[in-house]
Write a protein that holds these residues in place. Structure first.
Motif, PDB file in Angstrom:
ATOM      1  N   SER A  19      15.105  16.469  33.810  1.00  0.00           N
ATOM      2  CA  SER A  19      14.545  15.829  32.756  1.00  0.00           C
ATOM      3  C   SER A  19      15.559  15.871  31.547  1.00  0.00           C
ATOM      4  O   SER A  19      16.402  16.675  31.238  1.00  0.00           O
ATOM      5  CB  SER A  19      13.324  16.776  32.399  1.00  0.00           C
ATOM      6  OG  SER A  19      12.517  16.893  33.377  1.00  0.00           O
ATOM      7  N   ARG A  20      15.164  14.724  30.627  1.00  0.00           N
ATOM      8  CA  ARG A  20      15.826  14.709  29.154  1.00  0.00           C
ATOM      9  C   ARG A  20      17.300  14.430  29.684  1.00  0.00           C
ATOM     10  O   ARG A  20      18.072  15.049  28.696  1.00  0.00           O
ATOM     11  CB  ARG A  20      15.670  15.718  28.318  1.00  0.00           C
ATOM     12  CG  ARG A  20      14.145  15.625  27.837  1.00  0.00           C
ATOM     13  CD  ARG A  20      13.737  16.810  26.749  1.00  0.00           C
ATOM     14  NE  ARG A  20      13.775  18.231  27.337  1.00  0.00           N
ATOM     15  CZ  ARG A  20      13.180  19.010  26.751  1.00  0.00           C
ATOM     16  NH1 ARG A  20      12.913  19.071  25.547  1.00  0.00           N
ATOM     17  NH2 ARG A  20      13.259  20.395  26.981  1.00  0.00           N
ATOM     18  N   ASN A  21      17.619  13.585  30.448  1.00  0.00           N
ATOM     19  CA  ASN A  21      19.149  13.099  30.510  1.00  0.00           C
ATOM     20  C   ASN A  21      19.110  11.622  30.303  1.00  0.00           C
ATOM     21  O   ASN A  21      18.215  11.219  29.542  1.00  0.00           O
ATOM     22  CB  ASN A  21      19.455  13.418  32.099  1.00  0.00           C
ATOM     23  CG  ASN A  21      19.844  14.951  32.147  1.00  0.00           C
ATOM     24  OD1 ASN A  21      20.939  15.328  31.806  1.00  0.00           O
ATOM     25  ND2 ASN A  21      19.049  15.866  32.793  1.00  0.00           N
ATOM     26  N   LYS A  22      19.947  10.913  31.068  1.00  0.00           N
ATOM     27  CA  LYS A  22      20.134   9.507  30.610  1.00  0.00           C
ATOM     28  C   LYS A  22      20.241   8.600  31.807  1.00  0.00           C
ATOM     29  O   LYS A  22      21.200   7.749  32.102  1.00  0.00           O
ATOM     30  CB  LYS A  22      21.451   9.407  29.761  1.00  0.00           C
ATOM     31  CG  LYS A  22      21.678  10.207  28.484  1.00  0.00           C
ATOM     32  CD  LYS A  22      22.717  10.126  27.696  1.00  0.00           C
ATOM     33  CE  LYS A  22      22.677  10.952  26.316  1.00  0.00           C
ATOM     34  NZ  LYS A  22      24.033  11.061  25.502  1.00  0.00           N
ATOM     35  N   PHE A  23      19.058   8.519  32.583  1.00  0.00           N
ATOM     36  CA  PHE A  23      18.949   7.606  33.706  1.00  0.00           C
ATOM     37  C   PHE A  23      18.309   6.248  33.157  1.00  0.00           C
ATOM     38  O   PHE A  23      17.221   6.037  33.749  1.00  0.00           O
ATOM     39  CB  PHE A  23      18.332   8.430  34.613  1.00  0.00           C
ATOM     40  CG  PHE A  23      18.955   9.738  35.166  1.00  0.00           C
ATOM     41  CD1 PHE A  23      19.964   9.644  35.858  1.00  0.00           C
ATOM     42  CD2 PHE A  23      18.115  10.964  34.890  1.00  0.00           C
ATOM     43  CE1 PHE A  23      20.629  10.832  36.198  1.00  0.00           C
ATOM     44  CE2 PHE A  23      18.513  12.047  35.159  1.00  0.00           C
ATOM     45  CZ  PHE A  23      20.052  12.208  35.979  1.00  0.00           C
ATOM     46  N   SER A  24      18.781   5.513  32.444  1.00  0.00           N
ATOM     47  CA  SER A  24      18.083   4.338  31.823  1.00  0.00           C
ATOM     48  C   SER A  24      18.610   3.251  32.442  1.00  0.00           C
ATOM     49  O   SER A  24      17.857   2.100  32.517  1.00  0.00           O
ATOM     50  CB  SER A  24      18.497   4.207  30.447  1.00  0.00           C
ATOM     51  OG  SER A  24      19.768   4.218  30.054  1.00  0.00           O
ATOM     52  N   LEU A  72      13.559   6.131  32.334  1.00  0.00           N
ATOM     53  CA  LEU A  72      13.538   5.491  33.661  1.00  0.00           C
ATOM     54  C   LEU A  72      12.704   4.252  33.391  1.00  0.00           C
ATOM     55  O   LEU A  72      11.445   4.373  32.897  1.00  0.00           O
ATOM     56  CB  LEU A  72      13.109   6.558  34.834  1.00  0.00           C
ATOM     57  CG  LEU A  72      14.020   7.466  35.171  1.00  0.00           C
ATOM     58  CD1 LEU A  72      13.206   8.395  36.167  1.00  0.00           C
ATOM     59  CD2 LEU A  72      15.093   6.795  36.015  1.00  0.00           C
ATOM     60  N   GLY A  73      12.941   3.180  33.553  1.00  0.00           N
ATOM     61  CA  GLY A  73      12.317   1.927  33.630  1.00  0.00           C
ATOM     62  C   GLY A  73      11.801   1.906  35.228  1.00  0.00           C
ATOM     63  O   GLY A  73      10.955   0.840  34.809  1.00  0.00           O
ATOM     64  N   HIS A  74      11.872   2.285  36.110  1.00  0.00           N
ATOM     65  CA  HIS A  74      11.518   2.117  37.478  1.00  0.00           C
ATOM     66  C   HIS A  74      11.759   3.277  38.232  1.00  0.00           C
ATOM     67  O   HIS A  74      12.448   4.148  37.842  1.00  0.00           O
ATOM     68  CB  HIS A  74      12.065   0.631  37.963  1.00  0.00           C
ATOM     69  CG  HIS A  74      13.539   1.010  38.536  1.00  0.00           C
ATOM     70  ND1 HIS A  74      14.564   0.942  37.586  1.00  0.00           N
ATOM     71  CD2 HIS A  74      14.142   1.050  39.678  1.00  0.00           C
ATOM     72  CE1 HIS A  74      15.698   1.005  37.974  1.00  0.00           C
ATOM     73  NE2 HIS A  74      15.538   1.312  39.499  1.00  0.00           N
TER      74      HIS A  74
END
Length: 492
Positions: free
Chosen positions: A236-241, A267-269
């Motif tokens: 959690s609270r990482n940068k998987f955008s 995460l967008g999906h």
């Protein structure tokens, strides 16, 4: 009997007094109950005394714990603990820079717990490497650490828990974790990691791994290779955008993973097929991301999933979205999703569903009739929503006995409780409840447990509904009114 008790007391005091304190004032020795184990421990407390050196220990006494936290000890020299035997030492918050190779001489076989958080240590730490009995090592917030060098922990063959959080770690040398065969719990919370370090693959017994609040943006295939016993993973609270940042085989090999955290990850999906390897996953947290939909197949492979948290997303609920987990899912959290009504069509297909947490939703303040019609759940959480009233038929159709969480709303009355067999538990804490004879009547039926505090009338203000004082006062005030006794329900 009194004389016998006095004799036992004198014997107990005499036996406790034979255990001499192995250090001089201002340090103090005392028996204290450990709040976690509830066991009585003999503690040497030298915390927050402004000490610049470890005090001299004499007498060879065995103590359970030595507290040296909150001092100004920059260096722990060789032989600092000769003269005492202990299982735990706390040297947190000292500004420590050096722990000499022989600092813990004599404690190699007894010391199982060392707290070294909030210091200035870097790895390797020579004084630790001889501690073959050490089980817990806390190195939280050592901001100069940054790099885990080769064999930094080599020799700690009994270590099961290692905390390396908030230490600005961003680099690992090959062999960084060699020599830790027993390690089961590893915490990297709040560092600067940009990837899952491949050096972890030697930790074959690892069960819990925490990467919360780092800078990881990609997880390649086989990122957790060599960790077949991992049961809990926090990402959690990482940068998987962006798209494609989590490979379809990222979690391959995690055959025993049960808990996976992905909250606040942008995460967008849900990456396609990503969860297909996680056959034993029971708990998935994807709250507070940017999810707008869950499509058929997104949760495929999660054959054991029982709890799903998608709170804080703008998810469009539609039939079929939970088909992949409809046979196992029993608890879903949909808090802060902007919902104005329960998404009945999407949820009623989950035949195993028992508990819905819809707190912080935008439902009407006056809940309508048949509010959850079509669902067969037996627990519902509707907290922090400023609800002002509930109808007697609001929860018709739900399974009895219903467990209802209504904390932190604006409810004044429990008049919606007309069927004394409908509810098994109701929590109305932080509501302005008027404690009348109807409230008392519910408690006397002995079918429903009420948790809450009276706001009025003045004579009842501040009394817990379950308290003896409320029961006593209400019994007197309601004695001339009809009060039911214990009620027999079909489910009792």
């Amino acid at each position: 009997m009194a004389s016998r008790f006095l004799v036992l007391l004198i014997v107990a005091l005499a036996s406790s007094s034979t255990l001499a304190c192995p250090v001089q004032p201002p340090c103090q020795c005392s028996n204290k109950t450990n709040p976690y184990t509830l066991k009585l421990e003999y503690i040497v407390d030298c915390s927050s005394l402004g000490l610049t050196l470890v005090p001299k220990f004499t007498g060879g006494e065995k103590v359970d714990r030595i507290l040296l936290n909150g001092n100004k000890i920059i260096k722990v020299s060789n032989g600092s603990f000769i003269g005492v035997t202990t299982g735990a030492i706390d040297l947190s918050s000292n500004g420590l820079q050096i722990i000499a190779a022989g600092a813990f001489e004599g404690l190699e076989k007894s010391l199982t717990d060392i707290q070294l958080s909030t210091n200035n240590l870097i790895l390797p730490i020579p004084g630790l490497l001889r501690l073959t009995a050490l089980k817990t090592l806390n190195l939280d917030y050592n901001p100069n650490m940054r790099t885990i060098y080769t064999k930094s922990f080599y020799g700690l063959t009994s270590l099961t828990k290692l905390v390396l959080s908030r230490s600005y770690i961003n680099r690992f040398e090959q062999g960084a974790f060699e020599g830790l065969p027993a390690l089961t719990d590893l915490d990297f919370y709040g560092n600067l990691l940009s990837e899952v370090p491949p050096e972890l693959s030697v930790l074959t017994n690892l069960q819990t791994l925490n990467f919360d609040a780092n800078d990881i943006s990609q997880i390649p295939a086989d990122a957790f290779k060599g960790l077949p016993n991992l049961k809990e993973l926090q990402l959690s609270r990482n940068k998987f955008s962006g798209a494609g940042q989590i490979d379809a085989d990222a979690f391959k090999g995690l055959d025993n993973l049960e808990i996976l955290g992905f909250y606040y990850d942008m995460l967008g999906h849900i990456p396609k097929q990503t969860f297909s390897h996680l056959k034993k996953l029971t708990n998935l947290d994807m709250s507070y991301n940017s999810l707008t939909k869950i499509s058929l197949g997104d949760l495929a492979g999660l054959n054991s999933l029982t709890q799903l948290d998608i709170s804080g997303n703008s998810v469009h609920f539609q039939p079929g979205m939970f088909s992949d987990v409809s046979k196992t899912l029993n608890y879903i959290l949909i808090r802060s999703n902007g919902l104005t009504a329960l998404p009945i069509a999407a949820l009623q297909e989950v035949k195993s569903l028992q508990w819905i947490d819809a707190a912080l939703s935008d439902f009407p303040k006056d809940l309508p009739a048949n509010f959850a019609s079509g669902l067969s759940i037996n627990r519902l959480s509707l907290m922090w929503m400023n609800l002002t009233s509930i109808r007697p038929d609001t929860f018709n159709g739900l399974a009895s006995p219903l467990h209802l969480d209504l904390d932190s709303n604006a409810l004044r009355s429990l008049d919606f409780v007309t069927d004394l067999c409908q509810f098994g538990y109701i929590s109305v804490s932080e509501n302005p409840i008027v404690c009348d004879c109807h409230v008392y009547n519910i408690t006397q039926a002995q079918t429903t447990t009420l948790d809450g505090t009276c706001a009025s009338p003045p004579a009842y203000k501040g009394l817990g509904i379950r308290s003896d004082e409320f029961q006593r006062k209400a019994k007197e005030d309601c004695k001339n009114k009809h009060i039911v006794g214990p009620v027999k329900c079909p489910w009792k």
